[in-house]
Write a protein that holds these residues in place. Structure first.
Motif, mmCIF file in Angstrom:
data_model
loop_
_atom_site.group_PDB
_atom_site.id
_atom_site.type_symbol
_atom_site.label_atom_id
_atom_site.label_comp_id
_atom_site.label_asym_id
_atom_site.label_seq_id
_atom_site.Cartn_x
_atom_site.Cartn_y
_atom_site.Cartn_z
ATOM 1 N N ARG A 187 0.834 -1.204 0.000
ATOM 2 C CA ARG A 187 0.000 0.000 0.000
ATOM 3 C C ARG A 187 0.875 1.263 0.000
ATOM 4 O O ARG A 187 0.595 2.228 -0.711
ATOM 5 C CB ARG A 187 -0.933 -0.007 1.212
ATOM 6 C CG ARG A 187 -1.954 1.124 1.163
ATOM 7 C CD ARG A 187 -2.880 1.139 2.359
ATOM 8 N NE ARG A 187 -2.110 1.492 3.548
ATOM 9 C CZ ARG A 187 -2.078 0.782 4.658
ATOM 10 N NH1 ARG A 187 -2.760 -0.332 4.751
ATOM 11 N NH2 ARG A 187 -1.352 1.160 5.689
ATOM 12 N N ALA A 213 2.392 1.731 -3.443
ATOM 13 C CA ALA A 213 1.350 2.190 -4.369
ATOM 14 C C ALA A 213 1.025 3.662 -4.135
ATOM 15 O O ALA A 213 0.868 4.437 -5.081
ATOM 16 C CB ALA A 213 0.088 1.335 -4.226
ATOM 17 N N GLU A 214 0.940 4.083 -2.866
ATOM 18 C CA GLU A 214 0.678 5.485 -2.564
ATOM 19 C C GLU A 214 1.830 6.368 -3.031
ATOM 20 O O GLU A 214 1.610 7.488 -3.490
ATOM 21 C CB GLU A 214 0.443 5.670 -1.070
ATOM 22 C CG GLU A 214 -0.898 5.155 -0.603
ATOM 23 C CD GLU A 214 -1.062 5.223 0.911
ATOM 24 O OE1 GLU A 214 -0.134 5.723 1.603
ATOM 25 O OE2 GLU A 214 -2.096 4.762 1.404
ATOM 26 N N PHE A 257 3.596 5.973 -5.630
ATOM 27 C CA PHE A 257 3.474 6.152 -7.072
ATOM 28 C C PHE A 257 2.150 6.792 -7.467
ATOM 29 O O PHE A 257 1.843 6.908 -8.644
ATOM 30 C CB PHE A 257 3.652 4.815 -7.800
ATOM 31 C CG PHE A 257 5.080 4.362 -7.858
ATOM 32 C CD1 PHE A 257 5.986 4.984 -8.699
ATOM 33 C CD2 PHE A 257 5.528 3.332 -7.054
ATOM 34 C CE1 PHE A 257 7.303 4.580 -8.750
ATOM 35 C CE2 PHE A 257 6.848 2.906 -7.093
ATOM 36 C CZ PHE A 257 7.732 3.541 -7.944
ATOM 37 N N VAL A 298 -0.995 5.661 -6.877
ATOM 38 C CA VAL A 298 -2.055 4.726 -7.241
ATOM 39 C C VAL A 298 -3.089 4.726 -6.128
ATOM 40 O O VAL A 298 -2.755 4.605 -4.951
ATOM 41 C CB VAL A 298 -1.481 3.300 -7.434
ATOM 42 C CG1 VAL A 298 -2.584 2.312 -7.723
ATOM 43 C CG2 VAL A 298 -0.453 3.306 -8.543
ATOM 44 N N GLU A 299 -4.367 4.866 -6.488
ATOM 45 C CA GLU A 299 -5.420 4.841 -5.489
ATOM 46 C C GLU A 299 -5.680 3.407 -5.056
ATOM 47 O O GLU A 299 -5.784 2.515 -5.892
ATOM 48 C CB GLU A 299 -6.704 5.437 -6.057
ATOM 49 C CG GLU A 299 -6.624 6.920 -6.315
ATOM 50 C CD GLU A 299 -7.951 7.479 -6.790
ATOM 51 O OE1 GLU A 299 -8.997 6.876 -6.492
ATOM 52 O OE2 GLU A 299 -7.922 8.510 -7.453
#
Length: 176
Positions: free
Chosen positions: A47, A50-51, A53, A55-56
């Motif tokens: 997570r 992803a955050e 980069f 990305v939701e």
């Protein structure tokens, strides 16, 4: 200044030093990632990356109802009873395109309740989840709407099928 004078100017740093600095930064980043992996759960680490980069994260499905299969023999993934009622329930609930089913299996934690080939409780739990998912798929439940998981906590020798609200769907079929 002439063209010959420009050829005599030496660069401030040798090229090998810049390459070495890049390699050192990559190694530092790798060791930071290894250290973060030891202190965070894999879910939290993924997570965070992803955050980073932008990305939701996908919305967390909200559990609504459950149905299950209990009574597995120790060390066995053979279905102990008919799954007709489970298949009927799953097919009726999946008429709503906003829901999905999660098939979660567990073992009782005893030394006898492990996979006979690998002596692993996790492998046995995964086999139980696959057996129930196969029965659901054979009964007409679309396997694309099933999510398989195992629970690390030891509980009853059972498989629980949880109905969860996954969200509204957009035209491409992905949840909002």
């Amino acid at each position: 200044m002439s063209d010959d004078a420009l050829l005599d100017i030496q660069p401030g740093r040798p090229l090998w030093l810049i390459t070495l600095a890049d390699l050192a930064l990559l190694l530092v980043g790798f060791f930071v990632l290894l250290q973060a992996n030891q202190t965070l759960t894999p879910h939290d680490l993924a997570r965070g990356i992803a955050e980073g980069f932008g990305v939701e994260p996908a919305p967390v499905a909200m559990p609504v109802a459950s149905h299950g299969v209990a009574g597995f023999a120790p060390g066995s993934a053979v279905l102990p009873q008919s799954t007709d009622a489970l298949v009927k329930w799953a097919r009726a609930e999946l008429r709503d395109p906003r829901v999905r089913l999660t098939v979660t299996a567990s073992t009782d934690g005893s030394a006898a309740d492990v996979d006979p080939g690998s002596h692993s409780a996790t492998v046995l739990a995964a086999d139980r989840a696959r057996a129930v998912a196969a029965a659901l798929a054979a009964g007409g439940v679309p396997d694309a709407r099933l999510l398989l998981s195992t629970t690390p906590a030891h509980g009853p020798r059972a498989v629980v099928v949880t109905l969860a609200f996954a969200g509204e769907t957009i035209s491409q079929g992905t949840p909002r």
